[in-house]
Enzyme design. Structure first.
Site, mmCIF file in Angstrom:
data_model
loop_
_atom_site.group_PDB
_atom_site.id
_atom_site.type_symbol
_atom_site.label_atom_id
_atom_site.label_comp_id
_atom_site.label_asym_id
_atom_site.label_seq_id
_atom_site.Cartn_x
_atom_site.Cartn_y
_atom_site.Cartn_z
ATOM 1 N N ARG A 58 3.576 18.820 2.225
ATOM 2 C CA ARG A 58 4.058 20.071 1.629
ATOM 3 C C ARG A 58 3.179 20.567 0.482
ATOM 4 N NH1 ARG A 58 9.294 22.223 2.379
ATOM 5 N NH2 ARG A 58 9.531 22.156 4.631
ATOM 6 N N GLU A 111 -8.583 0.428 -3.118
ATOM 7 C CA GLU A 111 -9.521 0.431 -1.989
ATOM 8 C C GLU A 111 -10.408 1.660 -2.102
ATOM 9 O OE1 GLU A 111 -7.107 0.676 1.456
ATOM 10 O OE2 GLU A 111 -6.107 -1.212 1.075
ATOM 11 N N HIS A 165 -3.943 -4.830 7.594
ATOM 12 C CA HIS A 165 -4.115 -3.750 8.550
ATOM 13 C C HIS A 165 -3.255 -3.975 9.791
ATOM 14 C CE1 HIS A 165 -5.718 -0.141 10.235
ATOM 15 N NE2 HIS A 165 -6.301 0.075 9.072
ATOM 16 N N GLY A 166 -2.314 -3.085 9.969
ATOM 17 C CA GLY A 166 -1.457 -3.126 11.156
ATOM 18 C C GLY A 166 -0.386 -4.205 11.105
ATOM 19 N N ASP A 196 -0.024 4.473 -0.248
ATOM 20 C CA ASP A 196 -0.696 5.737 0.121
ATOM 21 C C ASP A 196 0.217 6.692 0.866
ATOM 22 O OD1 ASP A 196 -3.015 4.673 -0.889
ATOM 23 O OD2 ASP A 196 -3.884 4.203 1.062
ATOM 24 N N HIS A 197 1.048 6.126 1.765
ATOM 25 C CA HIS A 197 1.825 7.013 2.636
ATOM 26 C C HIS A 197 2.905 7.794 1.909
ATOM 27 C CE1 HIS A 197 -0.430 6.115 6.050
ATOM 28 N NE2 HIS A 197 -0.021 4.881 6.214
ATOM 29 N N ASN A 201 0.853 -1.187 0.000
ATOM 30 C CA ASN A 201 0.000 0.000 0.000
ATOM 31 C C ASN A 201 0.899 1.250 0.000
ATOM 32 O OD1 ASN A 201 -1.517 2.220 0.956
ATOM 33 N ND2 ASN A 201 -3.108 0.811 1.595
ATOM 34 N N ARG A 233 -9.517 7.870 -1.106
ATOM 35 C CA ARG A 233 -10.464 8.269 -0.057
ATOM 36 C C ARG A 233 -11.391 9.381 -0.546
ATOM 37 N NH1 ARG A 233 -9.362 6.699 5.403
ATOM 38 N NH2 ARG A 233 -10.919 8.264 5.908
ATOM 39 N N HIS A 269 -5.619 3.606 -1.783
ATOM 40 C CA HIS A 269 -6.953 3.917 -1.270
ATOM 41 C C HIS A 269 -7.334 5.304 -1.773
ATOM 42 C CE1 HIS A 269 -9.722 4.095 2.557
ATOM 43 N NE2 HIS A 269 -10.356 4.391 1.451
ATOM 44 N N THR A 275 -7.173 6.024 10.242
ATOM 45 C CA THR A 275 -7.057 4.971 9.237
ATOM 46 C C THR A 275 -8.327 4.127 9.320
ATOM 47 O OG1 THR A 275 -5.704 3.126 8.448
ATOM 48 C CG2 THR A 275 -5.793 3.443 10.820
ATOM 49 N N THR A 276 -8.479 3.171 8.380
ATOM 50 C CA THR A 276 -9.702 2.383 8.325
ATOM 51 C C THR A 276 -9.906 1.607 9.628
ATOM 52 O OG1 THR A 276 -9.046 2.053 6.047
ATOM 53 C CG2 THR A 276 -10.988 0.866 6.777
ATOM 54 N N GLY A 305 0.998 -1.492 4.340
ATOM 55 C CA GLY A 305 1.400 -0.135 3.970
ATOM 56 C C GLY A 305 2.313 0.519 4.975
ATOM 57 N N GLN A 306 1.741 0.919 6.101
ATOM 58 C CA GLN A 306 2.436 1.739 7.094
ATOM 59 C C GLN A 306 3.833 1.227 7.436
ATOM 60 O OE1 GLN A 306 1.373 4.578 9.014
ATOM 61 N NE2 GLN A 306 3.308 4.513 10.137
ATOM 62 N N ARG A 330 -7.296 12.648 0.993
ATOM 63 C CA ARG A 330 -6.241 13.167 1.881
ATOM 64 C C ARG A 330 -4.845 12.730 1.452
ATOM 65 N NH1 ARG A 330 -7.228 9.611 7.312
ATOM 66 N NH2 ARG A 330 -9.219 10.669 7.257
ATOM 67 N N HIS A 331 -4.738 11.674 0.660
ATOM 68 C CA HIS A 331 -3.412 11.307 0.144
ATOM 69 C C HIS A 331 -3.450 11.061 -1.360
ATOM 70 C CE1 HIS A 331 -5.184 7.467 1.207
ATOM 71 N NE2 HIS A 331 -4.875 7.561 2.491
ATOM 72 N N GLU A 360 -11.065 -9.458 2.312
ATOM 73 C CA GLU A 360 -9.818 -9.122 2.995
ATOM 74 C C GLU A 360 -10.144 -9.046 4.482
ATOM 75 O OE1 GLU A 360 -7.366 -6.003 1.388
ATOM 76 O OE2 GLU A 360 -6.412 -5.639 3.320
HETATM 77 N N1 PXP Z 1 -5.896 -3.213 3.778
HETATM 78 C C1 PXP Z 1 -6.870 -2.262 3.834
HETATM 79 C C2 PXP Z 1 -8.224 -2.623 3.329
HETATM 80 C C3 PXP Z 1 -6.606 -0.976 4.343
HETATM 81 O O1 PXP Z 1 -7.577 -0.057 4.398
HETATM 82 C C4 PXP Z 1 -5.279 -0.673 4.750
HETATM 83 C C5 PXP Z 1 -4.951 0.698 5.253
HETATM 84 O O2 PXP Z 1 -5.117 1.617 4.225
HETATM 85 C C6 PXP Z 1 -4.309 -1.683 4.656
HETATM 86 C C7 PXP Z 1 -4.641 -2.944 4.188
HETATM 87 C C8 PXP Z 1 -2.881 -1.448 5.060
HETATM 88 O O3 PXP Z 1 -2.814 -1.220 6.429
HETATM 89 P P1 PXP Z 1 -1.440 -0.764 7.092
HETATM 90 O O4 PXP Z 1 -1.103 0.586 6.519
HETATM 91 O O5 PXP Z 1 -1.764 -0.710 8.535
HETATM 92 O O6 PXP Z 1 -0.416 -1.796 6.729
#
Ligand code: PXP
Length: 260
Positions: A17, A69, A213-214, A8-9, A6, A44, A42, A99-100, A235-236, A48-49, A150
Protein backbone atom coordinates in the site's frame (compact mmCIF):
# COMPACT_ATOMS: atom_id res chain seq x y z
CA UNK A 1 19.25 -23.95 18.37
CA UNK A 2 18.95 -20.16 18.10
CA UNK A 3 16.27 -18.48 16.02
CA UNK A 4 16.71 -15.36 13.92
CA UNK A 5 13.35 -14.09 12.69
CA UNK A 6 13.45 -12.43 9.30
CA UNK A 7 10.89 -9.60 9.45
CA UNK A 8 11.24 -8.36 5.84
CA UNK A 9 7.77 -9.58 4.93
CA UNK A 10 6.16 -7.18 7.37
CA UNK A 11 7.65 -4.45 5.20
CA UNK A 12 6.49 -6.34 2.08
CA UNK A 13 2.91 -6.00 3.35
CA UNK A 14 3.43 -2.32 4.06
CA UNK A 15 4.83 -1.76 0.56
CA UNK A 16 1.69 -3.30 -0.94
CA UNK A 17 0.00 0.00 0.00
CA UNK A 18 3.08 2.22 0.24
CA UNK A 19 1.94 3.56 3.60
CA UNK A 20 3.43 3.09 7.07
CA UNK A 21 1.36 0.15 8.28
CA UNK A 22 2.30 -2.50 9.34
CA UNK A 23 5.61 -1.25 10.68
CA UNK A 24 8.50 -3.71 11.05
CA UNK A 25 9.54 -1.70 14.11
CA UNK A 26 6.43 -2.91 15.94
CA UNK A 27 7.65 -6.49 15.49
CA UNK A 28 10.87 -6.04 17.47
CA UNK A 29 9.44 -6.30 21.00
CA UNK A 30 6.97 -9.06 20.06
CA UNK A 31 9.68 -11.24 18.47
CA UNK A 32 11.95 -10.71 21.48
CA UNK A 33 9.23 -11.52 24.02
CA UNK A 34 8.28 -14.65 22.08
CA UNK A 35 11.76 -16.05 22.75
CA UNK A 36 13.64 -15.51 19.48
CA UNK A 37 17.34 -14.70 19.63
CA UNK A 38 17.89 -12.38 16.70
CA UNK A 39 16.21 -10.01 14.26
CA UNK A 40 17.19 -10.56 10.63
CA UNK A 41 16.53 -8.08 7.83
CA UNK A 42 17.68 -7.76 4.23
CA UNK A 43 18.47 -4.28 2.94
CA UNK A 44 18.09 -5.01 -0.77
CA UNK A 45 19.63 -2.81 -3.44
CA UNK A 46 16.14 -2.24 -4.91
CA UNK A 47 14.72 -1.43 -1.40
CA UNK A 48 11.68 -3.52 -2.25
CA UNK A 49 10.79 -4.05 1.41
CA UNK A 50 13.19 -2.79 4.08
CA UNK A 51 14.20 0.86 3.57
CA UNK A 52 17.26 2.62 4.92
CA UNK A 53 15.19 4.33 7.65
CA UNK A 54 13.76 0.95 8.73
CA UNK A 55 17.24 -0.54 8.96
CA UNK A 56 18.50 2.45 10.93
CA UNK A 57 15.62 2.26 13.42
CA UNK A 58 15.75 -1.52 13.71
CA UNK A 59 19.47 -1.48 14.55
CA UNK A 60 18.91 1.34 17.04
CA UNK A 61 15.77 0.01 18.74
CA UNK A 62 16.01 -3.79 18.57
CA UNK A 63 16.33 -5.48 21.96
CA UNK A 64 17.88 -8.43 20.10
CA UNK A 65 21.08 -8.51 18.03
CA UNK A 66 20.44 -7.55 14.41
CA UNK A 67 21.70 -9.65 11.51
CA UNK A 68 21.63 -7.47 8.40
CA UNK A 69 21.68 -9.34 5.10
CA UNK A 70 23.14 -7.40 2.20
CA UNK A 71 24.88 -7.72 -1.14
CA UNK A 72 28.59 -7.03 -1.64
CA UNK A 73 27.76 -3.80 -3.49
CA UNK A 74 30.13 -1.05 -2.26
CA UNK A 75 27.40 1.50 -1.60
CA UNK A 76 25.35 -0.98 0.42
CA UNK A 77 28.39 -2.06 2.45
CA UNK A 78 29.05 1.60 3.28
CA UNK A 79 25.49 1.99 4.56
CA UNK A 80 25.81 -1.19 6.64
CA UNK A 81 29.08 0.08 8.12
CA UNK A 82 27.32 3.29 9.15
CA UNK A 83 24.41 1.35 10.69
CA UNK A 84 26.68 -1.00 12.62
CA UNK A 85 24.43 -4.05 13.09
CA UNK A 86 25.73 -6.91 15.20
CA UNK A 87 26.33 -9.02 12.09
CA UNK A 88 26.27 -8.62 8.31
CA UNK A 89 25.39 -11.63 6.17
CA UNK A 90 26.64 -11.27 2.60
CA UNK A 91 24.16 -12.67 0.10
CA UNK A 92 23.94 -12.75 -3.69
CA UNK A 93 21.34 -10.45 -5.20
CA UNK A 94 19.64 -10.27 -8.55
CA UNK A 95 16.96 -7.65 -9.08
CA UNK A 96 14.58 -9.91 -10.96
CA UNK A 97 14.63 -12.72 -8.36
CA UNK A 98 11.65 -13.33 -6.06
CA UNK A 99 13.97 -14.28 -3.20
CA UNK A 100 17.66 -15.09 -2.72
CA UNK A 101 18.44 -17.92 -5.11
CA UNK A 102 21.52 -19.96 -4.26
CA UNK A 103 24.48 -18.93 -2.14
CA UNK A 104 27.04 -16.21 -2.78
CA UNK A 105 29.68 -17.27 -5.34
CA UNK A 106 32.76 -16.37 -3.32
CA UNK A 107 35.07 -17.70 -6.03
CA UNK A 108 33.64 -15.54 -8.81
CA UNK A 109 33.36 -12.47 -6.56
CA UNK A 110 36.37 -13.13 -4.36
CA UNK A 111 37.93 -9.63 -4.56
CA UNK A 112 34.64 -7.87 -3.84
CA UNK A 113 33.85 -10.28 -1.01
CA UNK A 114 37.25 -9.68 0.57
CA UNK A 115 36.81 -5.89 0.26
CA UNK A 116 33.38 -6.12 1.92
CA UNK A 117 34.66 -8.33 4.75
CA UNK A 118 37.57 -5.97 5.42
CA UNK A 119 35.32 -2.90 5.59
CA UNK A 120 32.82 -4.63 7.86
CA UNK A 121 35.55 -5.89 10.17
CA UNK A 122 37.10 -2.41 10.32
CA UNK A 123 33.71 -1.30 11.68
CA UNK A 124 33.58 -4.12 14.22
CA UNK A 125 30.74 -5.94 12.46
CA UNK A 126 31.00 -9.72 12.39
CA UNK A 127 30.57 -11.30 8.97
CA UNK A 128 28.59 -14.28 7.77
CA UNK A 129 28.65 -15.60 4.20
CA UNK A 130 25.44 -17.09 2.84
CA UNK A 131 26.74 -20.00 0.76
CA UNK A 132 25.69 -23.32 -0.68
CA UNK A 133 26.53 -26.39 1.43
CA UNK A 134 29.68 -27.14 -0.57
CA UNK A 135 32.92 -28.19 1.15
CA UNK A 136 35.29 -26.24 -1.11
CA UNK A 137 33.24 -23.07 -0.73
CA UNK A 138 33.25 -23.47 3.05
CA UNK A 139 37.02 -23.88 3.12
CA UNK A 140 37.32 -20.66 1.09
CA UNK A 141 34.85 -18.84 3.35
CA UNK A 142 37.11 -19.68 6.28
CA UNK A 143 40.20 -18.51 4.39
CA UNK A 144 38.51 -15.19 3.62
CA UNK A 145 38.14 -14.53 7.36
CA UNK A 146 34.37 -14.77 7.89
CA UNK A 147 33.32 -15.66 11.44
CA UNK A 148 30.10 -17.33 10.30
CA UNK A 149 28.64 -19.10 7.34
CA UNK A 150 24.94 -19.49 6.69
CA UNK A 151 24.13 -22.63 4.74
CA UNK A 152 21.48 -22.30 2.03
CA UNK A 153 18.77 -24.85 2.83
CA UNK A 154 16.57 -23.99 -0.17
CA UNK A 155 17.34 -27.18 -2.04
CA UNK A 156 16.42 -29.36 0.98
CA UNK A 157 13.23 -27.32 1.48
CA UNK A 158 12.24 -27.68 -2.17
CA UNK A 159 12.67 -31.45 -2.16
CA UNK A 160 10.73 -31.68 1.12
CA UNK A 161 7.88 -29.70 -0.46
CA UNK A 162 7.92 -31.95 -3.55
CA UNK A 163 7.72 -35.06 -1.40
CA UNK A 164 4.80 -33.64 0.55
CA UNK A 165 3.18 -32.15 -2.51
CA UNK A 166 0.02 -31.20 -0.66
CA UNK A 167 2.11 -28.56 1.13
CA UNK A 168 2.70 -25.06 -0.16
CA UNK A 169 5.71 -24.77 -2.45
CA UNK A 170 8.71 -23.18 -0.77
CA UNK A 171 10.04 -21.76 -3.98
CA UNK A 172 8.68 -20.81 -7.40
CA UNK A 173 11.24 -23.09 -9.09
CA UNK A 174 9.61 -26.27 -7.71
CA UNK A 175 8.43 -28.07 -10.80
CA UNK A 176 9.69 -31.63 -10.54
CA UNK A 177 6.52 -32.93 -8.86
CA UNK A 178 6.35 -35.82 -11.29
CA UNK A 179 9.48 -37.47 -9.77
CA UNK A 180 8.63 -40.84 -8.13
CA UNK A 181 8.35 -40.83 -4.32
CA UNK A 182 11.29 -43.15 -3.71
CA UNK A 183 13.53 -40.89 -5.83
CA UNK A 184 12.40 -37.87 -3.85
CA UNK A 185 13.01 -39.69 -0.56
CA UNK A 186 16.57 -40.52 -1.64
CA UNK A 187 17.10 -36.95 -2.80
CA UNK A 188 15.82 -35.60 0.51
CA UNK A 189 18.22 -37.85 2.45
CA UNK A 190 21.07 -36.80 0.16
CA UNK A 191 20.32 -33.11 0.58
CA UNK A 192 20.26 -33.52 4.38
CA UNK A 193 23.55 -35.39 4.29
CA UNK A 194 25.05 -32.58 2.18
CA UNK A 195 23.97 -30.01 4.79
CA UNK A 196 25.15 -32.23 7.67
CA UNK A 197 28.64 -32.79 6.24
CA UNK A 198 28.93 -29.12 5.23
CA UNK A 199 28.06 -28.02 8.77
CA UNK A 200 30.52 -30.52 10.29
CA UNK A 201 33.29 -29.39 7.94
CA UNK A 202 32.67 -25.72 8.82
CA UNK A 203 32.63 -26.44 12.56
CA UNK A 204 35.92 -28.37 12.24
CA UNK A 205 37.46 -25.28 10.64
CA UNK A 206 36.22 -23.19 13.59
CA UNK A 207 33.49 -21.40 11.66
CA UNK A 208 30.16 -20.75 13.35
CA UNK A 209 27.29 -22.19 11.39
CA UNK A 210 23.82 -20.81 10.68
CA UNK A 211 21.34 -22.06 8.10
CA UNK A 212 18.24 -20.78 6.39
CA UNK A 213 15.95 -20.40 3.43
CA UNK A 214 12.66 -22.15 2.88
CA UNK A 215 12.53 -23.57 6.42
CA UNK A 216 9.06 -24.01 7.87
CA UNK A 217 7.11 -25.71 10.65
CA UNK A 218 7.12 -29.05 8.83
CA UNK A 219 10.66 -29.32 7.47
CA UNK A 220 12.69 -27.79 10.29
CA UNK A 221 12.93 -30.83 12.61
CA UNK A 222 15.59 -32.64 10.55
CA UNK A 223 17.74 -29.50 10.42
CA UNK A 224 17.46 -29.02 14.20
CA UNK A 225 19.07 -32.46 14.62
CA UNK A 226 22.30 -31.25 13.00
CA UNK A 227 24.43 -30.35 16.02
CA UNK A 228 26.98 -28.23 14.17
CA UNK A 229 24.27 -25.73 13.17
CA UNK A 230 23.85 -23.11 15.91
CA UNK A 231 21.21 -20.86 14.43
CA UNK A 232 18.40 -20.73 11.87
CA UNK A 233 17.11 -17.63 10.11
CA UNK A 234 13.48 -18.02 9.15
CA UNK A 235 11.13 -15.49 7.56
CA UNK A 236 8.40 -16.48 5.13
CA UNK A 237 6.84 -19.33 7.11
CA UNK A 238 6.74 -17.42 10.41
CA UNK A 239 5.27 -14.24 8.95
CA UNK A 240 2.80 -16.28 6.88
CA UNK A 241 1.60 -18.13 9.98
CA UNK A 242 1.41 -14.90 11.95
CA UNK A 243 -1.37 -13.68 9.62
CA UNK A 244 -3.58 -16.32 11.22
CA UNK A 245 -2.14 -16.75 14.72
CA UNK A 246 -0.49 -13.44 15.49
CA UNK A 247 3.26 -12.90 15.45
CA UNK A 248 3.87 -13.86 19.09
CA UNK A 249 2.31 -17.32 18.70
CA UNK A 250 3.97 -17.94 15.33
CA UNK A 251 7.41 -17.17 16.79
CA UNK A 252 6.74 -19.16 19.98
CA UNK A 253 5.75 -22.22 17.95
CA UNK A 254 8.95 -22.05 15.96
CA UNK A 255 11.06 -21.47 19.10
CA UNK A 256 9.53 -24.68 20.50
CA UNK A 257 10.43 -26.66 17.38
CA UNK A 258 14.03 -25.48 17.68
CA UNK A 259 14.46 -26.81 21.24
CA UNK A 260 17.06 -29.57 21.41
N1 PXP B 1 18.65 -16.45 5.26
C1 PXP B 1 18.97 -15.67 4.19
C2 PXP B 1 20.41 -15.37 3.96
C3 PXP B 1 17.98 -15.16 3.33
O1 PXP B 1 18.32 -14.40 2.28
C4 PXP B 1 16.62 -15.42 3.64
C5 PXP B 1 15.54 -14.85 2.78
O2 PXP B 1 15.55 -13.46 2.88
C6 PXP B 1 16.34 -16.21 4.77
C7 PXP B 1 17.36 -16.73 5.55
C8 PXP B 1 14.93 -16.53 5.17
O3 PXP B 1 14.33 -17.33 4.20
P1 PXP B 1 12.78 -17.67 4.29
O4 PXP B 1 12.04 -16.37 4.15
O5 PXP B 1 12.57 -18.59 3.15
O6 PXP B 1 12.55 -18.30 5.63
Amino acid sequence: MKLGVNIDHIAVLREARKINDPSPIDALGIVARAGADQITIHLREDRRHIHDEDAEQIVRLSPLPVNLECSIDEEIIEIVCRLRPHRATLVPERREEVTTEGGLDIFKYEDRTIAAIEKLHANEIEVSLFIDPDLETITRADALGAEWIELHTGSYANIHAMLHSNLPRTHHSVKALELPRHTLKTKLEESLETIRSAADHAATLGLRVAAGHGLNYRNVAEIVKIDAIEELNIGQSIIARSVFTGLKEAVEEMVNLLKR
